[in-house]
Each structure stands twice: as structure tokens, then as C-alpha cells.
Design a protein around this motif. Sequence first.
Motif, PDB file in Angstrom:
ATOM      1  N   LYS A  81       8.462 -22.790 -27.178  1.00 58.98           N
ATOM      2  CA  LYS A  81       9.375 -22.489 -26.066  1.00 58.98           C
ATOM      3  C   LYS A  81       8.753 -22.875 -24.730  1.00 58.98           C
ATOM      4  CE  LYS A  81      12.323 -18.873 -24.160  1.00 58.98           C
ATOM      5  NZ  LYS A  81      12.761 -17.450 -24.275  1.00 58.98           N
ATOM      6  N   THR A  82       7.489 -22.491 -24.525  1.00 54.15           N
ATOM      7  CA  THR A  82       6.767 -22.887 -23.321  1.00 54.15           C
ATOM      8  C   THR A  82       5.358 -23.340 -23.719  1.00 54.15           C
ATOM      9  OG1 THR A  82       5.685 -20.776 -22.783  1.00 54.15           O
ATOM     10  CG2 THR A  82       7.965 -21.069 -22.042  1.00 54.15           C
ATOM     11  N   SER A  83       4.663 -23.980 -22.796  1.00 54.82           N
ATOM     12  CA  SER A  83       3.304 -24.444 -23.069  1.00 54.82           C
ATOM     13  C   SER A  83       2.266 -23.367 -22.803  1.00 54.82           C
ATOM     14  CB  SER A  83       2.982 -25.675 -22.206  1.00 54.82           C
ATOM     15  OG  SER A  83       3.769 -26.776 -22.597  1.00 54.82           O
ATOM     16  N   ALA A  84       2.673 -22.283 -22.164  1.00 53.54           N
ATOM     17  CA  ALA A  84       1.716 -21.239 -21.812  1.00 53.54           C
ATOM     18  C   ALA A  84       1.279 -20.467 -23.054  1.00 53.54           C
ATOM     19  CB  ALA A  84       2.338 -20.291 -20.793  1.00 53.54           C
ATOM     20  N   ASN A  85      -0.005 -20.117 -23.089  1.00 53.57           N
ATOM     21  CA  ASN A  85      -0.530 -19.228 -24.118  1.00 53.57           C
ATOM     22  C   ASN A  85      -1.459 -18.224 -23.447  1.00 53.57           C
ATOM     23  OD1 ASN A  85      -3.106 -20.490 -23.785  1.00 53.57           O
ATOM     24  ND2 ASN A  85      -2.501 -22.096 -25.239  1.00 53.57           N
ATOM     25  N   ARG A  86      -2.172 -17.437 -24.219  1.00 49.18           N
ATOM     26  CA  ARG A  86      -2.986 -16.370 -23.638  1.00 49.18           C
ATOM     27  C   ARG A  86      -4.134 -16.900 -22.781  1.00 49.18           C
ATOM     28  NH1 ARG A  86      -6.238 -14.006 -28.927  1.00 49.18           N
ATOM     29  NH2 ARG A  86      -6.771 -16.030 -29.863  1.00 49.18           N
ATOM     30  N   TYR A  87      -4.487 -18.176 -22.951  1.00 47.98           N
ATOM     31  CA  TYR A  87      -5.575 -18.757 -22.169  1.00 47.98           C
ATOM     32  C   TYR A  87      -5.087 -19.458 -20.898  1.00 47.98           C
ATOM     33  CZ  TYR A  87      -7.894 -18.085 -26.666  1.00 47.98           C
ATOM     34  OH  TYR A  87      -8.372 -17.536 -27.831  1.00 47.98           O
ATOM     35  N   ARG A 143      -3.893 -20.194 -17.234  1.00 48.93           N
ATOM     36  CA  ARG A 143      -4.078 -19.544 -15.932  1.00 48.93           C
ATOM     37  C   ARG A 143      -2.737 -19.053 -15.402  1.00 48.93           C
ATOM     38  NH1 ARG A 143      -6.521 -24.403 -14.729  1.00 48.93           N
ATOM     39  NH2 ARG A 143      -5.102 -24.699 -12.958  1.00 48.93           N
ATOM     40  N   ALA A 144      -2.779 -17.957 -14.677  1.00 52.35           N
ATOM     41  CA  ALA A 144      -1.557 -17.334 -14.152  1.00 52.35           C
ATOM     42  C   ALA A 144      -0.766 -18.308 -13.283  1.00 52.35           C
ATOM     43  CB  ALA A 144      -1.916 -16.076 -13.360  1.00 52.35           C
ATOM     44  N   ALA A 145      -1.486 -19.161 -12.538  1.00 49.38           N
ATOM     45  CA  ALA A 145      -0.813 -20.093 -11.628  1.00 49.38           C
ATOM     46  C   ALA A 145       0.057 -21.100 -12.370  1.00 49.38           C
ATOM     47  CB  ALA A 145      -1.852 -20.824 -10.786  1.00 49.38           C
ATOM     48  N   LEU A 146      -0.250 -21.324 -13.647  1.00 55.36           N
ATOM     49  CA  LEU A 146       0.505 -22.313 -14.424  1.00 55.36           C
ATOM     50  C   LEU A 146       1.596 -21.686 -15.287  1.00 55.36           C
ATOM     51  CD1 LEU A 146      -2.397 -24.653 -15.613  1.00 55.36           C
ATOM     52  CD2 LEU A 146      -0.829 -24.995 -13.691  1.00 55.36           C
ATOM     53  N   ARG A 147       1.698 -20.365 -15.268  1.00 54.83           N
ATOM     54  CA  ARG A 147       2.699 -19.682 -16.112  1.00 54.83           C
ATOM     55  C   ARG A 147       4.066 -19.695 -15.424  1.00 54.83           C
ATOM     56  NH1 ARG A 147       0.550 -16.492 -20.248  1.00 54.83           N
ATOM     57  NH2 ARG A 147      -1.735 -16.429 -20.256  1.00 54.83           N
ATOM     58  N   SER A 148       4.686 -20.844 -15.433  1.00 50.75           N
ATOM     59  CA  SER A 148       5.958 -21.006 -14.725  1.00 50.75           C
ATOM     60  C   SER A 148       7.164 -20.632 -15.577  1.00 50.75           C
ATOM     61  CB  SER A 148       6.103 -22.457 -14.260  1.00 50.75           C
ATOM     62  OG  SER A 148       6.193 -23.321 -15.402  1.00 50.75           O
ATOM     63  N   GLY A 149       6.977 -20.513 -16.885  1.00 55.35           N
ATOM     64  CA  GLY A 149       8.112 -20.258 -17.765  1.00 55.35           C
ATOM     65  C   GLY A 149       8.944 -21.494 -18.042  1.00 55.35           C
ATOM     66  N   ARG A 150       8.477 -22.626 -17.555  1.00 56.51           N
ATOM     67  CA  ARG A 150       9.214 -23.878 -17.743  1.00 56.51           C
ATOM     68  C   ARG A 150       9.212 -24.268 -19.218  1.00 56.51           C
ATOM     69  NH1 ARG A 150       7.071 -29.494 -15.656  1.00 56.51           N
ATOM     70  NH2 ARG A 150       8.945 -30.783 -15.741  1.00 56.51           N
ATOM     71  N   PRO A 151      10.331 -24.702 -19.780  1.00 52.28           N
ATOM     72  CA  PRO A 151      10.368 -25.084 -21.201  1.00 52.28           C
ATOM     73  C   PRO A 151       9.419 -26.250 -21.493  1.00 52.28           C
ATOM     74  CG  PRO A 151      12.590 -24.820 -20.348  1.00 52.28           C
ATOM     75  CD  PRO A 151      11.667 -24.764 -19.161  1.00 52.28           C
ATOM     76  N   GLN A 152       8.703 -26.156 -22.607  1.00 56.34           N
ATOM     77  CA  GLN A 152       7.795 -27.235 -22.990  1.00 56.34           C
ATOM     78  C   GLN A 152       8.550 -28.543 -23.179  1.00 56.34           C
ATOM     79  OE1 GLN A 152       5.723 -27.504 -27.051  1.00 56.34           O
ATOM     80  NE2 GLN A 152       4.057 -26.815 -25.706  1.00 56.34           N
ATOM     81  N   LEU A 153       9.742 -28.464 -23.749  1.00 58.29           N
ATOM     82  CA  LEU A 153      10.538 -29.662 -23.974  1.00 58.29           C
ATOM     83  C   LEU A 153      10.839 -30.371 -22.660  1.00 58.29           C
ATOM     84  CD1 LEU A 153      12.127 -31.510 -25.804  1.00 58.29           C
ATOM     85  CD2 LEU A 153      13.995 -29.842 -25.821  1.00 58.29           C
ATOM     86  N   TYR A 176      -2.101 -32.914 -26.775  1.00 54.47           N
ATOM     87  CA  TYR A 176      -1.281 -31.840 -27.343  1.00 54.47           C
ATOM     88  C   TYR A 176      -0.010 -31.679 -26.519  1.00 54.47           C
ATOM     89  CZ  TYR A 176      -5.526 -30.592 -29.882  1.00 54.47           C
ATOM     90  OH  TYR A 176      -6.637 -30.627 -30.692  1.00 54.47           O
ATOM     91  N   PHE A 177       0.977 -31.016 -27.102  1.00 52.56           N
ATOM     92  CA  PHE A 177       2.232 -30.806 -26.379  1.00 52.56           C
ATOM     93  C   PHE A 177       2.012 -30.016 -25.081  1.00 52.56           C
ATOM     94  CE2 PHE A 177       4.665 -30.940 -30.670  1.00 52.56           C
ATOM     95  CZ  PHE A 177       4.728 -32.316 -30.602  1.00 52.56           C
ATOM     96  N   ASN A 178       1.017 -29.129 -25.076  1.00 54.37           N
ATOM     97  CA  ASN A 178       0.813 -28.312 -23.877  1.00 54.37           C
ATOM     98  C   ASN A 178      -0.118 -28.971 -22.853  1.00 54.37           C
ATOM     99  OD1 ASN A 178      -1.663 -28.042 -25.085  1.00 54.37           O
ATOM    100  ND2 ASN A 178      -1.553 -25.814 -25.359  1.00 54.37           N
ATOM    101  N   SER A 179      -0.339 -30.291 -23.014  1.00 53.45           N
ATOM    102  CA  SER A 179      -1.221 -31.012 -22.083  1.00 53.45           C
ATOM    103  C   SER A 179      -0.492 -31.520 -20.843  1.00 53.45           C
ATOM    104  CB  SER A 179      -1.866 -32.211 -22.799  1.00 53.45           C
ATOM    105  OG  SER A 179      -2.597 -31.827 -23.924  1.00 53.45           O
ATOM    106  N   PHE A 180       0.812 -31.261 -20.715  1.00 53.57           N
ATOM    107  CA  PHE A 180       1.598 -31.923 -19.673  1.00 53.57           C
ATOM    108  C   PHE A 180       2.216 -30.943 -18.681  1.00 53.57           C
ATOM    109  CE2 PHE A 180       1.329 -34.545 -23.411  1.00 53.57           C
ATOM    110  CZ  PHE A 180       0.969 -35.779 -22.891  1.00 53.57           C
ATOM    111  N   MET A 181       1.593 -29.757 -18.548  1.00 53.96           N
ATOM    112  CA  MET A 181       2.122 -28.745 -17.640  1.00 53.96           C
ATOM    113  C   MET A 181       2.046 -29.206 -16.183  1.00 53.96           C
ATOM    114  SD  MET A 181       0.414 -25.435 -19.526  1.00 53.96           S
ATOM    115  CE  MET A 181       1.267 -24.184 -18.583  1.00 53.96           C
TER     116      MET A 181
END
Length: 623
Positions: free
Chosen positions: A346-352, A354-364, A321-326
Motif C-alpha cells: 500500500k505504501t513504501s513506509a515501514n518501521r524503519y 524516517r518520519a519525514a518520509l511517512r507521507s502515506g503516498r501510495p507505493q504504486l 526495491y519498490f520502496n526505493s523511489f520515495m
Amino acid sequence: MLFRESAASLADRTQLEGRLADLLAENFLHRHGHWPHDSEVRSWDRSIPALTNALVEAGLGEVEVLLEYGLPLTSKRADAVLAGVHPVTGEPSYVVVELKQWSEAHPVEGDPLRCRIPSYPDPVLNPIEQVRGYCDYLVSFNAALEQAPDSVSGVAYLHNATEFGVSGLREVTENHRGRMFTGEQRGAFLDHLRSRLAPKPGATAADDLLQARVRPSKQLMTVAADEVREREQFVLLDEQRLAYETVLAAVRRARRSNHKQVVVVTGGPGSGKSVIALSLLGDLYRRGVPALHATGSQSFTKTMRKVTGARKPEVQRLFKYFNSFMQAEPNDLDVLICDEAHRLRKTSANRYTRAALRSGRPQLGELIDAARVPVFLLDQHQVVRPGEMGTVEQIRLAAAEQGLECTLVELDSQFRCGGSDAYLRWVTSLLGLEGTGPVAWEPDGKVQLLTADNPHELERFLDDRRTLGYGARLSAGYCWRWTTKITPAMTALPSDVVIGDWAKPWNLYGDRSLLGAPPAPLWATDPAGFGQVGCVYTAQGFEYDWSGVILGPDLVWRTDRWLVDRTASKDPSFTKATSDEDIDRLVRNTYKVLLTRGMIGTIIYSTDPETRQMLSSVVPQGN
């Protein structure tokens, strides 16, 4: 096909300046619903006489010439197909001809499969490979040629070129299906024509070709496993092949000189984006090149894992998935193929997450960083959910921020909906996405279009198609609440989509089969999916023979325009924060997706009487 006649008769017509080009232009308008580009008319005016005069001079005036021959189940056209009798065997013989006005052409960066023309802004496919692809495709789909594949040969005739001006193109291997002649080699061209065609009438051979049964199109999911694991299943044509070779050239360059390059491939429904993606993945996998496939669609990714990776976990792991590359290491992959890239977030983060991975970095940015050659395949008109944001401009900007080269390849042909580009234009015009609004559908013989007066008639029609051996699915706009929890006490799926005395369940929610229905990701491919109504999220990215579409109360016709009623939508992704403008666009895009799934035909029903009346006025019955 726009016109057929013997070579001698065509040569006579070309003596009357403009007559043949005008005739072809009028036939083009009638068949496609719009006038051809001026450049195409000029090409007819200049190139067709070069071919017909050569045929007459070779003593082949009775050979039948099929101009602008439409390849089966696609909007692609060969410039000409010559039909006649083989001089040795006496059997039907066909020569596919690609005509070029070029005076010179040069390979791109030492890659002879792609070439540059001084007057063209972007690279094009080598004409030897182009005509070879046409021959291979024609043999694959025309039943008359199935038992006699050697009856088809192909030539590219560059009647304005010298050998010096195009010598680099000859680095591509030539054979009987792909051969090139220049104006300087006119004598050799005439000899070649005589070696494939006898000086005898070719009308009967032409009839055989035109009246032959068309073999069914290969649907992506039915051959996906072989495509990835064993061998190529699809013949890539023109821009499809160009996109494929562009990626492979970028991979070679990346490995040779530590280079990084972004490739973007755009195209409408059925233009072959996913076919290119799987062809690339299969080729790279079999070569041992580190590559992965990613989408933002659970349905598409889970289906690919199931159909390609059965009993082979290593193949299943190719699909992400697109969010597999965080947390991916930069450039850890040689190639990352991002299919359905219009579904980027916009980002790969969702409600599931982890806080440590919520960098706000663009998914693109994550996807571009993950590979030396990130490839994005997209259709900007298929954005159907708030927050989806994959566009060519955004990808170009993200590449530019990293100082990366970004190459764009546009696919202009169409392989779904019977290969009818007229139908795609009709749909986008109907929905007001392009053009002036609803126009009368003029049957083009490629795809069938019907309307139903009630949902019973709609379902009955599709069920009848299934009894004849065709696949069929019924989908609808998201205008009914979806039962997401099936309890053990239930003996049947709840009827979610209720229209008068007709009722059906939505496709299942979740990843488990229940009560004889397939899980949501497999609704479009499991035959048991016919028992439920699909939504845009389970239909997008898939195709089936017959498509039934229910237009719900979220899109209704009033007098002379569409009205989008946001209150009629039950899509949970639409929130108070979603603007009316965005919902208008997303609802129309949703119906564009649903109306472009059918390979053979589409039947439409609207829950609104005035909308049904408008649809009946623009769709002739019995077409």
C-alpha cells in the motif's frame, strides 16, 4: 504435436469435410485436457487445406507435415513443420509454417513489428517475426538441428491476403527464417517450397526431428549476467516479444514527444515475465537508456545483484526495491521495470522509515511517477503475504487518475514445468484456485509428477536426482517455527522442520552464510541450498530442475474439500487482523508458487495421511 502424415494423405483427409479438424480436436483434448477454442478449430478447417493443397500442387505430396508441433520445453505450438529432403544437399530440411486467415493487417503507429488486425481488439506480433522466433527457438533446443542450423527455414502464409492489404508488414526485414507470402503470391510460395524441399519422402527427416534430444532449458539466473551486460540469451516468442516491443515503442514515443505511458504484462508461473524484464533491462542498459529494475523481493533482487553485478557495481545499482523511489524525481528515468509487481504494498513506509518520509503516498503512485514508461509484470495468483496488492485493476485506476494511457499485454504460454500448460491447470484445479477441484493427472510427456509416502523418500529421491547432475530444492508450507538467531556456540543449523524422525533446518534467516549454508536470498541458486528447506519467500521468482514440496498441516484434505487451518501456520505476516478468507487464499497461493518451481518435475509429500491418500489417488506412479 497433434498429428503427422504426408501432405498427400492430409490433402485427402481435408476433402472429407470436418474429418481432419475433428481428429485434431480429439487429439488436442487428450493431450491438453480440454477442448480447443472454436476459433482454433475453424482455423484448422480453413488454413490446413490451403497448405496441403499447395504442397500437392508443388509436387511435394510425400513431404511429412507435423501439425501443431509443440516447441520444446514450452506450451507454444507452430501451426505446421514440413519435414523432407533438401533438393540440393540431400540433407534433412525443415520449414516452419505459420498460417494466417487475415485478409489485411497494418503496423501499429509505424512500428511494423506490431500489427493490428480489424477483427482483433489488441495488437499482435508481425507473423514474419513470429515464425522467425519459432525457428530460432527450435534450433536452440533441438539437438538434431544444433549441427545444421541452416536446415531450418520459416514462412508465414497469409492465404486470404492481398499484397495491398498487408504491405506495411514487409517493413520488417525478411530472411530464410522469416518470410511472408500472401494468397496473391501463391505461385511464389510454391516455388519457395520447392527450393527448400525435394519431391521425396520426408518421414525419416520427421523421425529425426521428433526423436532428437532436447537441450536443457536456460535457467534465468545462470545466464542473467550475459543477458544484462553482453547480449541476448533468450528467444522471446509471440506475446513475450509483443510485450518487449510494446515497451520499446513506448520508450521511443516518450523520447520523441514527451509522452508518458504505463505498460502492464500479466502471466502465470513460467510465462516469461522475468525473462522479458531482464531482456528489456539488458537492451536499455547497453543502449545507455536510463532504466532500472525493481522488485519487492529481497531474495530476487539480491540474487540479481550478485549474479549480474559481480565485479561491476554499476550493474548492481540497476536493481532496486519498490520502496526505493520515495524521493525520486518525477520522470527521472525513461523506464522503470517493476518485476513481481503482485508484491506491491500500500505504501513504501515501514518501521524503519524516517518520519519525514511517512507521507502515506501510495507505493504504486511513486513507481508510476518515477519513469516515463513504468512497466509492471505480475501474476495475481502469486500474492502470498497480507498487504501485497498489485493487480491489473489497481494499476489501471492509478494510471487513469493521472490521465495516463495503460497498455496490457497478457502472456498465455508457459516455459517452466517442461512447458506443460496441462500441469499448471492441474495445480490450480488441485488447490481449488480454478476449476472443480482435484482431478487425475494425465502424464503429457513434458513434466514428471510424483508423490512420496514419507519425507525420507522425498529427500532420497531429490538427492538421487542431484547425483545425476540435476539441480533440486525442497520447500514447504510455513508450518514450523523458524530459528532466526544462530549463535556462535552452534555447530550445526537447528532442525526447524521436524516430521517424525526426519528433520531439516529452514533456509537461513538473514544475509550471511553460516555453517555451510547460503544466505536466505541465495537459497534457490547456491548448490548448498539443498541442505535446508525453503519457504515461499525464498522460492518465489526462482526455478530449479526438480522441486520437492511438503504440504504442511495448514492445508489438509477432508472427504471432498480442502480445509485451511490458520492455527497451523507459523507465518509471522499472518496476524489476528488477517481474515480467514485472506488466509485461505494466501495459503493456497503459497502452495501454487511452491508447486510451480520445477523445470523437469515435482514430487509432493503431505504430512497428513488423508491428504496423502487423496494425492496418491490423483497422481499415477511411474509417470
